[in-house]
Design a protein around this motif. Sequence first.
Motif, PDB file in Angstrom:
ATOM      1  N   LYS A 544       0.819  -1.210   0.000  1.00 52.31           N
ATOM      2  CA  LYS A 544       0.000   0.000   0.000  1.00 52.31           C
ATOM      3  C   LYS A 544       0.854   1.263   0.000  1.00 52.31           C
ATOM      4  O   LYS A 544       0.636   2.188  -0.774  1.00 52.31           O
ATOM      5  N   THR A 545       1.820   1.305   0.902  1.00 49.67           N
ATOM      6  CA  THR A 545       2.711   2.467   0.978  1.00 49.67           C
ATOM      7  C   THR A 545       3.479   2.648  -0.324  1.00 49.67           C
ATOM      8  O   THR A 545       3.596   3.766  -0.849  1.00 49.67           O
ATOM      9  N   ALA A 546       4.010   1.544  -0.847  1.00 48.57           N
ATOM     10  CA  ALA A 546       4.785   1.601  -2.089  1.00 48.57           C
ATOM     11  C   ALA A 546       3.932   2.106  -3.248  1.00 48.57           C
ATOM     12  O   ALA A 546       4.389   2.926  -4.067  1.00 48.57           O
ATOM     13  N   GLN A 547       2.674   1.654  -3.319  1.00 50.12           N
ATOM     14  CA  GLN A 547       1.802   2.047  -4.426  1.00 50.12           C
ATOM     15  C   GLN A 547       1.456   3.533  -4.363  1.00 50.12           C
ATOM     16  O   GLN A 547       1.391   4.219  -5.394  1.00 50.12           O
ATOM     17  N   ILE A 548       1.257   4.045  -3.141  1.00 47.24           N
ATOM     18  CA  ILE A 548       0.961   5.477  -2.993  1.00 47.24           C
ATOM     19  C   ILE A 548       2.134   6.325  -3.490  1.00 47.24           C
ATOM     20  O   ILE A 548       1.962   7.303  -4.214  1.00 47.24           O
ATOM     21  N   ILE A 549       3.346   5.937  -3.097  1.00 42.38           N
ATOM     22  CA  ILE A 549       4.548   6.650  -3.562  1.00 42.38           C
ATOM     23  C   ILE A 549       4.668   6.544  -5.082  1.00 42.38           C
ATOM     24  O   ILE A 549       4.963   7.522  -5.780  1.00 42.38           O
ATOM     25  N   ALA A 550       4.438   5.336  -5.613  1.00 51.54           N
ATOM     26  CA  ALA A 550       4.556   5.103  -7.059  1.00 51.54           C
ATOM     27  C   ALA A 550       3.550   5.938  -7.835  1.00 51.54           C
ATOM     28  O   ALA A 550       3.866   6.484  -8.899  1.00 51.54           O
ATOM     29  N   ASP A 551       2.327   6.047  -7.306  1.00 53.30           N
ATOM     30  CA  ASP A 551       1.298   6.844  -7.987  1.00 53.30           C
ATOM     31  C   ASP A 551       1.690   8.318  -8.034  1.00 53.30           C
ATOM     32  O   ASP A 551       1.471   9.003  -9.039  1.00 53.30           O
ATOM     33  N   LYS A 552       2.278   8.813  -6.928  1.00 56.63           N
ATOM     34  CA  LYS A 552       2.717  10.215  -6.905  1.00 56.63           C
ATOM     35  C   LYS A 552       3.811  10.474  -7.937  1.00 56.63           C
ATOM     36  O   LYS A 552       3.871  11.530  -8.554  1.00 56.63           O
ATOM     37  N   CYS A 553       4.690   9.478  -8.109  1.00 52.87           N
ATOM     38  CA  CYS A 553       5.845   9.641  -9.011  1.00 52.87           C
ATOM     39  C   CYS A 553       5.560   9.198 -10.445  1.00 52.87           C
ATOM     40  O   CYS A 553       6.436   9.330 -11.307  1.00 52.87           O
ATOM     41  N   HIS A 554       4.391   8.629 -10.685  1.00 51.76           N
ATOM     42  CA  HIS A 554       4.029   8.108 -12.020  1.00 51.76           C
ATOM     43  C   HIS A 554       4.947   6.965 -12.439  1.00 51.76           C
ATOM     44  O   HIS A 554       5.373   6.894 -13.597  1.00 51.76           O
ATOM     45  N   ILE A 555       5.258   6.072 -11.489  1.00 50.16           N
ATOM     46  CA  ILE A 555       6.111   4.917 -11.781  1.00 50.16           C
ATOM     47  C   ILE A 555       5.266   3.828 -12.445  1.00 50.16           C
ATOM     48  O   ILE A 555       4.120   3.587 -12.074  1.00 50.16           O
ATOM     49  N   ASP A 556       5.847   3.163 -13.453  1.00 50.36           N
ATOM     50  CA  ASP A 556       5.104   2.186 -14.250  1.00 50.36           C
ATOM     51  C   ASP A 556       4.773   0.907 -13.488  1.00 50.36           C
ATOM     52  O   ASP A 556       3.693   0.348 -13.642  1.00 50.36           O
ATOM     53  N   GLU A 557       5.711   0.405 -12.683  1.00 43.16           N
ATOM     54  CA  GLU A 557       5.529  -0.903 -12.056  1.00 43.16           C
ATOM     55  C   GLU A 557       6.096  -0.894 -10.636  1.00 43.16           C
ATOM     56  O   GLU A 557       7.140  -0.282 -10.384  1.00 43.16           O
ATOM     57  N   VAL A 558       5.402  -1.563  -9.706  1.00 44.22           N
ATOM     58  CA  VAL A 558       5.834  -1.600  -8.306  1.00 44.22           C
ATOM     59  C   VAL A 558       6.006  -3.040  -7.843  1.00 44.22           C
ATOM     60  O   VAL A 558       5.141  -3.882  -8.071  1.00 44.22           O
ATOM     61  N   LYS A 559       7.140  -3.308  -7.192  1.00 44.47           N
ATOM     62  CA  LYS A 559       7.372  -4.603  -6.536  1.00 44.47           C
ATOM     63  C   LYS A 559       7.700  -4.287  -5.080  1.00 44.47           C
ATOM     64  O   LYS A 559       8.700  -3.615  -4.791  1.00 44.47           O
ATOM     65  N   ALA A 560       6.846  -4.764  -4.150  1.00 45.99           N
ATOM     66  CA  ALA A 560       7.009  -4.394  -2.740  1.00 45.99           C
ATOM     67  C   ALA A 560       7.250  -5.612  -1.859  1.00 45.99           C
ATOM     68  O   ALA A 560       7.173  -6.757  -2.308  1.00 45.99           O
ATOM     69  N   GLU A 561       7.564  -5.322  -0.574  1.00 44.92           N
ATOM     70  CA  GLU A 561       7.838  -6.343   0.439  1.00 44.92           C
ATOM     71  C   GLU A 561       8.928  -7.315  -0.033  1.00 44.92           C
ATOM     72  O   GLU A 561       8.807  -8.527   0.076  1.00 44.92           O
ATOM     73  N   LEU A 562      10.006  -6.718  -0.541  1.00 44.33           N
ATOM     74  CA  LEU A 562      11.096  -7.508  -1.109  1.00 44.33           C
ATOM     75  C   LEU A 562      12.280  -7.596  -0.155  1.00 44.33           C
ATOM     76  O   LEU A 562      12.636  -6.612   0.501  1.00 44.33           O
ATOM     77  N   MET A 563      12.900  -8.761  -0.118  1.00 46.59           N
ATOM     78  CA  MET A 563      14.188  -8.940   0.548  1.00 46.59           C
ATOM     79  C   MET A 563      15.282  -8.563  -0.461  1.00 46.59           C
ATOM     80  O   MET A 563      15.020  -8.525  -1.676  1.00 46.59           O
ATOM     81  N   PRO A 564      16.516  -8.289  -0.008  1.00 52.06           N
ATOM     82  CA  PRO A 564      17.594  -8.015  -0.964  1.00 52.06           C
ATOM     83  C   PRO A 564      17.734  -9.100  -2.036  1.00 52.06           C
ATOM     84  O   PRO A 564      17.969  -8.791  -3.210  1.00 52.06           O
ATOM     85  N   ALA A 565      17.540 -10.352  -1.649  1.00 56.34           N
ATOM     86  CA  ALA A 565      17.641 -11.453  -2.625  1.00 56.34           C
ATOM     87  C   ALA A 565      16.522 -11.385  -3.657  1.00 56.34           C
ATOM     88  O   ALA A 565      16.711 -11.762  -4.827  1.00 56.34           O
ATOM     89  N   ASP A 566      15.339 -10.885  -3.221  1.00 53.03           N
ATOM     90  CA  ASP A 566      14.213 -10.749  -4.148  1.00 53.03           C
ATOM     91  C   ASP A 566      14.509  -9.687  -5.207  1.00 53.03           C
ATOM     92  O   ASP A 566      14.176  -9.846  -6.382  1.00 53.03           O
ATOM     93  N   LYS A 567      15.124  -8.586  -4.761  1.00 57.21           N
ATOM     94  CA  LYS A 567      15.487  -7.526  -5.713  1.00 57.21           C
ATOM     95  C   LYS A 567      16.462  -8.061  -6.755  1.00 57.21           C
ATOM     96  O   LYS A 567      16.344  -7.776  -7.952  1.00 57.21           O
ATOM     97  N   LEU A 568      17.426  -8.836  -6.292  1.00 50.91           N
ATOM     98  CA  LEU A 568      18.409  -9.430  -7.199  1.00 50.91           C
ATOM     99  C   LEU A 568      17.724 -10.343  -8.210  1.00 50.91           C
ATOM    100  O   LEU A 568      18.023 -10.304  -9.410  1.00 50.91           O
ATOM    101  N   LYS A 569      16.780 -11.152  -7.734  1.00 47.82           N
ATOM    102  CA  LYS A 569      16.067 -12.086  -8.607  1.00 47.82           C
ATOM    103  C   LYS A 569      15.281 -11.331  -9.677  1.00 47.82           C
ATOM    104  O   LYS A 569      15.286 -11.711 -10.862  1.00 47.82           O
TER     105      LYS A 569
END
Length: 695
Positions: A544-569
């Motif tokens: 929810k928090t990530a999507q609100i920030i993304a909407d303000k910034c007009h970001i195309d895609e959001v991936k949230a609740e990620l561990m560092p390993a998830d970001k790498l993947k």
Amino acid sequence: MSEKTYRIQNLSCANCAKTYEENLNHLNSVEEAKVDFNSAKIYITGDATIEELEQAGAFDNIKVRDVQDLTVTHEKFWKKKENYPVYISAVLLIVTVLASYFSGQDSHLFTIGYLLSIIIGGYSLFIAGLKNLVRLKFDMNTLMTIAVIGASLIGEWFEAATVVILFAVSEALERYSMDKARASIKHLMELAPSEAIIVKDGIEVIKDVKDILVGDVMRVKPGQKFAMDGIVIKGSSTVNQASITGESKSVDKVNGDEVFAGTLNEEGVLEVEVTKLIEDTELSKVIHLVEKAQSERASSEALVDRFAKYYTPIIILISLLVMFAPPLLFNTPWHDSLYQGLAVLIIGCPCALVISTPVAIVTAIGNAARHGVLIKGGIYLEETARIDAIAFDKTGTLTIGQPVVTDLVMFKDNALIKAAALEKNSQHPIAVAILNEADKEHLEYRNLKVDDFQSITGKGVKGVIDNQDYYIGSPKLFKELGFEIDDTVSQLQAEGKTVIICGSDKIEVIIGVADDLRSESISVLDDLKSLNIKTMMLTGDNHKTAQIIADKCHIDEVKAELMPADKLKIINEEQKKQKIMMVGDGVNDAPALASANVGIAMGRGTDTALETADIALMSDNLNKIPYIIRLSKKTLTIIKQNITFSLGIKLIALLLVIPGWLTLWIAIFSDIGATLIVTLNSMRLMKKSRLNISE
């Protein structure tokens, strides 16, 4: 034997660099030598003296100095002693031509004049060329030597003398182009003073920076630059840090604040305790990184070098065919064919082609360094130009990274003390926000003992307080532990806040934390869309928090609740579909930064950022990202133009052989013309206004 690094001056060209490297490796006192033409440095394994190193480069009047010697000597081209023979040669040629014209007759005296002009102007060229000819090494010196001697033998004295002089001009242009490309490094080297005022027992003493030690106290007056890095211990002032961060806005400095060598003190008198030796200052680090980056070979540079290896032998073969095929097959005059063949030989000098890429890369990396952006090599500059998508971390990247506690929902007295005690050893921005809130409430959390402290990666921490297990972390952690989550959590998340929970056998406090967007985040994301770049957010925060920030910034895609390993993947998965850049803080995002096609670390020169990322921003300014992309695209375009120009001009000159119009004049001017075009074209990368750079 130890490895030493030296700076060199007067290195004319890339081919001269190869010759110098060979000469160095032939010295008995040198085990191994490497010459870096782009950064004008040599790396020596051995115990050779500076005199020996300079003797090996005497053919190009190379001067050697210690790598820590950051003084820059400016010597005008026309004042260089090695150019004096060329001036004499040019005067002799002009006098001989005028005498021949006004006398209206041929004379052996005029031939002697041309011959003297050739020998005086081309002496060093002939020495190098003949040595290479004996070794069957066909570089530009060899080709020019054969062409000039050949033209003299067939009686083309005037053209032979002219070619010698024009060749010297061509070399000067090549040297000028690389000097201009390295100008940003010279600018950086000149930023910090070579001396500083050191105060001891109330007495001011002027010291050379090499003699200043850690712990010395430096006095810096208004209008002076800091010579060393240090901590302010007395006074207050504003300091312009543009030389380090690329930001023109001045920063207030008071007791306890850090200052950097090369930055400008604007108002008050400051006394600064020196914290680093001259070779360890932030400015020295920047200079080292930029020089290292400029010496890294881009893929296009390696491609051009491989092509140049085959280009010259092919031209030599064509030259031989032009010399001998027409007289033998079609009975044309030998003089004309030999003359045309010699002209073709001059076209074989690949000078402009060889510098077409490095002069652009070195200029672009230098431009970026002046604006507080450290690009670690030409390969990353090229990769940035091909980026399709950018993935952003949230906290500290799109947001300011200084969250504050906005909501406290307490279910038990003293719960905040325990939360702060668990977080007191963490440097995470959210932990700092909780500690700041505890300090505001004057809570004595520092004395509260925490045993068996344990970090739960990406989720929170655990510790034992008063013989009881306590946890602090995300709602996800508490769900996994089997706790029932209060509705307050979802309400706070719906407001775009990050939620932290602390508790033992039950939840004791819910903390709402907010982190404001950077002022430039929205405009930068919109700018990236105009460049047809897809944007993503990769964050450990809740959806929810990530999507609100993304909407303000007009970001195309959001991936949230990620561990560092998830970001790498995710980065690895995206790389199968497109070229992707990762922008993060250089600490938690290190795996993703390292794996992305290009990794950009935010933050003013933190060691982690400089070590992990391919590109480091010396300031927390997202505006630099569109600038980097525009700069890289412009650089790639200019490299392609340079290669096209340098080959195109040579090809046009070569085609003039067919109607028999090719002359030595045209051949040498094609080389000079190509070098001049490549140089001027690359210098466009120095122009800030043309790259739409936003501070």
